[in-house]
Design a protein around this motif. Structure first.
Motif, PDB file in Angstrom:
ATOM      1  N   ILE A 105      92.076  51.009  47.005  1.00  0.00           N
ATOM      2  CA  ILE A 105      92.320  52.425  47.276  1.00  0.00           C
ATOM      3  C   ILE A 105      92.934  52.585  48.662  1.00  0.00           C
ATOM      4  N   PHE A 106      92.448  51.797  49.615  1.00  0.00           N
ATOM      5  CA  PHE A 106      92.983  51.867  50.976  1.00  0.00           C
ATOM      6  C   PHE A 106      94.342  51.168  51.084  1.00  0.00           C
ATOM      7  N   ASN A 107      94.378  49.869  50.784  1.00  0.00           N
ATOM      8  CA  ASN A 107      95.611  49.086  50.964  1.00  0.00           C
ATOM      9  C   ASN A 107      96.752  49.608  50.108  1.00  0.00           C
ATOM     10  N   LEU A 108      96.510  49.606  48.820  1.00  0.00           N
ATOM     11  CA  LEU A 108      97.565  49.956  47.886  1.00  0.00           C
ATOM     12  C   LEU A 108      97.914  51.432  47.981  1.00  0.00           C
ATOM     13  N   GLY A 109      96.910  52.252  48.266  1.00  0.00           N
ATOM     14  CA  GLY A 109      97.203  53.675  48.455  1.00  0.00           C
ATOM     15  C   GLY A 109      98.192  53.903  49.590  1.00  0.00           C
ATOM     16  N   LEU A 110      97.962  53.237  50.718  1.00  0.00           N
ATOM     17  CA  LEU A 110      98.892  53.362  51.848  1.00  0.00           C
ATOM     18  C   LEU A 110     100.284  52.848  51.485  1.00  0.00           C
ATOM     19  N   LEU A 111     100.349  51.753  50.755  1.00  0.00           N
ATOM     20  CA  LEU A 111     101.643  51.170  50.413  1.00  0.00           C
ATOM     21  C   LEU A 111     102.400  52.026  49.407  1.00  0.00           C
ATOM     22  N   VAL A 112     101.700  52.617  48.461  1.00  0.00           N
ATOM     23  CA  VAL A 112     102.355  53.529  47.524  1.00  0.00           C
ATOM     24  C   VAL A 112     102.898  54.743  48.279  1.00  0.00           C
ATOM     25  N   ALA A 113     102.098  55.281  49.192  1.00  0.00           N
ATOM     26  CA  ALA A 113     102.564  56.409  49.994  1.00  0.00           C
ATOM     27  C   ALA A 113     103.767  56.006  50.843  1.00  0.00           C
ATOM     28  N   ALA A 114     103.724  54.819  51.429  1.00  0.00           N
ATOM     29  CA  ALA A 114     104.828  54.350  52.275  1.00  0.00           C
ATOM     30  C   ALA A 114     106.089  54.108  51.456  1.00  0.00           C
ATOM     31  N   ALA A 115     105.933  53.625  50.217  1.00  0.00           N
ATOM     32  CA  ALA A 115     107.091  53.417  49.352  1.00  0.00           C
ATOM     33  C   ALA A 115     107.791  54.738  49.081  1.00  0.00           C
ATOM     34  N   ALA A 116     107.016  55.783  48.855  1.00  0.00           N
ATOM     35  CA  ALA A 116     107.609  57.104  48.657  1.00  0.00           C
ATOM     36  C   ALA A 116     108.232  57.625  49.953  1.00  0.00           C
ATOM     37  N   ALA A 117     107.578  57.368  51.086  1.00  0.00           N
ATOM     38  CA  ALA A 117     108.111  57.828  52.371  1.00  0.00           C
ATOM     39  C   ALA A 117     109.445  57.163  52.686  1.00  0.00           C
ATOM     40  N   CYS A 118     109.584  55.884  52.357  1.00  0.00           N
ATOM     41  CA  CYS A 118     110.860  55.198  52.573  1.00  0.00           C
ATOM     42  C   CYS A 118     111.971  55.867  51.775  1.00  0.00           C
ATOM     43  N   ARG A 119     111.668  56.257  50.562  1.00  0.00           N
ATOM     44  CA  ARG A 119     112.670  56.925  49.733  1.00  0.00           C
ATOM     45  C   ARG A 119     113.016  58.303  50.294  1.00  0.00           C
ATOM     46  N   ARG A 120     112.027  58.995  50.817  1.00  0.00           N
ATOM     47  CA  ARG A 120     112.282  60.289  51.447  1.00  0.00           C
ATOM     48  C   ARG A 120     113.220  60.154  52.640  1.00  0.00           C
ATOM     49  N   ASP A 121     113.017  59.126  53.439  1.00  0.00           N
ATOM     50  CA  ASP A 121     113.761  58.969  54.683  1.00  0.00           C
ATOM     51  C   ASP A 121     115.036  58.156  54.525  1.00  0.00           C
ATOM     52  N   GLY A 122     115.343  57.751  53.316  1.00  0.00           N
ATOM     53  CA  GLY A 122     116.567  56.982  53.093  1.00  0.00           C
ATOM     54  C   GLY A 122     116.523  55.584  53.670  1.00  0.00           C
ATOM     55  N   LEU A 123     115.335  55.023  53.800  1.00  0.00           N
ATOM     56  CA  LEU A 123     115.171  53.670  54.334  1.00  0.00           C
ATOM     57  C   LEU A 123     115.261  52.645  53.212  1.00  0.00           C
ATOM     58  N   PRO A 124     115.524  51.378  53.537  1.00  0.00           N
ATOM     59  CA  PRO A 124     115.481  50.335  52.506  1.00  0.00           C
ATOM     60  C   PRO A 124     114.101  50.299  51.845  1.00  0.00           C
ATOM     61  N   VAL A 125     114.059  49.887  50.603  1.00  0.00           N
ATOM     62  CA  VAL A 125     112.789  49.871  49.880  1.00  0.00           C
ATOM     63  C   VAL A 125     112.325  48.444  49.593  1.00  0.00           C
ATOM     64  N   SER A 126     112.765  47.484  50.401  1.00  0.00           N
ATOM     65  CA  SER A 126     112.225  46.134  50.267  1.00  0.00           C
ATOM     66  C   SER A 126     110.733  46.174  50.542  1.00  0.00           C
ATOM     67  N   GLY A 127     110.019  45.214  49.968  1.00  0.00           N
ATOM     68  CA  GLY A 127     108.585  45.158  50.199  1.00  0.00           C
ATOM     69  C   GLY A 127     108.242  45.084  51.673  1.00  0.00           C
ATOM     70  N   GLU A 128     109.034  44.332  52.417  1.00  0.00           N
ATOM     71  CA  GLU A 128     108.779  44.197  53.859  1.00  0.00           C
ATOM     72  C   GLU A 128     108.946  45.526  54.574  1.00  0.00           C
ATOM     73  N   GLN A 129     109.981  46.285  54.219  1.00  0.00           N
ATOM     74  CA  GLN A 129     110.219  47.577  54.862  1.00  0.00           C
ATOM     75  C   GLN A 129     109.107  48.575  54.527  1.00  0.00           C
ATOM     76  N   VAL A 130     108.628  48.531  53.295  1.00  0.00           N
ATOM     77  CA  VAL A 130     107.533  49.418  52.915  1.00  0.00           C
ATOM     78  C   VAL A 130     106.286  49.106  53.741  1.00  0.00           C
ATOM     79  N   CYS A 131     105.996  47.818  53.950  1.00  0.00           N
ATOM     80  CA  CYS A 131     104.859  47.446  54.805  1.00  0.00           C
ATOM     81  C   CYS A 131     105.020  48.038  56.203  1.00  0.00           C
ATOM     82  N   LEU A 132     106.201  47.886  56.768  1.00  0.00           N
ATOM     83  CA  LEU A 132     106.450  48.399  58.118  1.00  0.00           C
ATOM     84  C   LEU A 132     106.334  49.921  58.170  1.00  0.00           C
ATOM     85  N   ALA A 133     106.683  50.589  57.074  1.00  0.00           N
ATOM     86  CA  ALA A 133     106.636  52.048  57.054  1.00  0.00           C
ATOM     87  C   ALA A 133     105.214  52.581  57.167  1.00  0.00           C
ATOM     88  N   VAL A 134     104.224  51.757  56.837  1.00  0.00           N
ATOM     89  CA  VAL A 134     102.824  52.191  56.973  1.00  0.00           C
ATOM     90  C   VAL A 134     102.502  52.495  58.433  1.00  0.00           C
TER      91      VAL A 134
END
Length: 280
Positions: A105-134
């Protein structure tokens, strides 16, 4: 730039949410998996089985979509935390009080939210970038109160090690540097998804200060588990022809010691999600 862009469409958030649930289901279905619950055995656990996990996943089915919508609309960490607290309550209702997915709930929840945030901000959606977006939520995340009575937090305080909160605040380096490259390389080398996931799981067990292992076995149990996982990898890991039988034997040894690398399993599910979401 952070905070810019339009809210992510609800359909895209729904897809991310479904991938979050699917990654946890894939982790449950994976076998053999030393000390952990699979569809075929309960590992080192006496209070849960695969049915418990499935009930938990059903209870969490709306959470990952909701947290994706929050991340995709630039919600603050307080909103994510509120959703996570409600999700934990739903999990406990579904399982009769058994903790199956608190870490996810904590880990994956943050990563799912970050994956959506990357798409909102027009950032790359690589797994590494999603981690950094957290890291956008790091200050509030580090200030959030912890439950000092949880088994993981007691083990963390007793042994003086960093926990998953510090990992998240740093952009999940264990995923970026270890889990994702291991999983990518194993798949690129021709391993099946099942074998690649088992290989990645044991890589995590060999390297991670898994709080579940510390809680169940103390420093000695953690050292034993890490040593066994490292030996499995040194002998070829899932690239060896007899990897499945060797991992099954190791699972028997974990069960005798009641050791369960639940933290590693949560991160494996997160790595699986990060790879899958790249195509969404």
């Amino acid at each position: 730039m952070l905070g810019q862009g339009r809210a992510v469409p609800a359909a895209a958030c729904a897809r991310l949410g479904r991938l979050g649930v699917a990654s946890l289901h894939a982790e449950l279905a994976l076998a053999p998996k030393p000390g952990l619950v699979t569809p075929f055995d309960t590992g080192s656990h006496t209070d849960m089985d695969a049915g418990t996990f499935l009930r938990s996943l059903f209870g969490l089915r709306h959470y990952f979509r909701a947290v994706a919508l929050a991340g995709g609309s630039d919600a603050p960490f307080a909103t994510l935390r509120t959703l996570g607290i409600a999700a934990e309550a739903a999990m406990l209702r579904a399982t009769g009080g058994v903790n199956t997915h608190r870490g996810a709930i904590f880990n994956l929840g943050l990563l799912v939210a970050a994956a959506a945030a990357c798409r909102r901000d027009g950032l790359p959606v690589s797994g590494e970038q999603v981690c950094l977006a957290v890291r956008r939520w790091s200050p509030a995340l580090l200030d959030a109160p912890l439950d000092p009575n949880s088994p993981g937090q007691r083990a963390r305080a007793r042994h003086g090690i960093a926990g998953v909160r510090e990992q998240a605040a740093a952009g999940f380096p264990v995923l970026r540097v270890l889990a994702l490259p291991t999983l990518r390389d194993a798949l690129a080398a021709g391993l099946t998804r099942e074998a690649a996931a088992c290989h990645t799981l044991m890589t995590l067990v060999a390297e991670l200060d898994d709080l579940n292992l510390l809680h169940r076995g103390g420093a000695e149990g953690l050292h034993w588990a890490r040593t066994q996982a490292a030996a499995f990898l040194a002998d070829g890991g899932a690239f060896a022809p007899d990897w499945r039988s060797r991992l099954q034997q190791l699972g028997d040894a974990f069960a005798v010691r009641r050791l369960s690398p639940g933290g590693s399993a949560d991160l494996l599910a997160s790595a699986g999600f990060l790879l899958q979401q790249e195509a969404v």
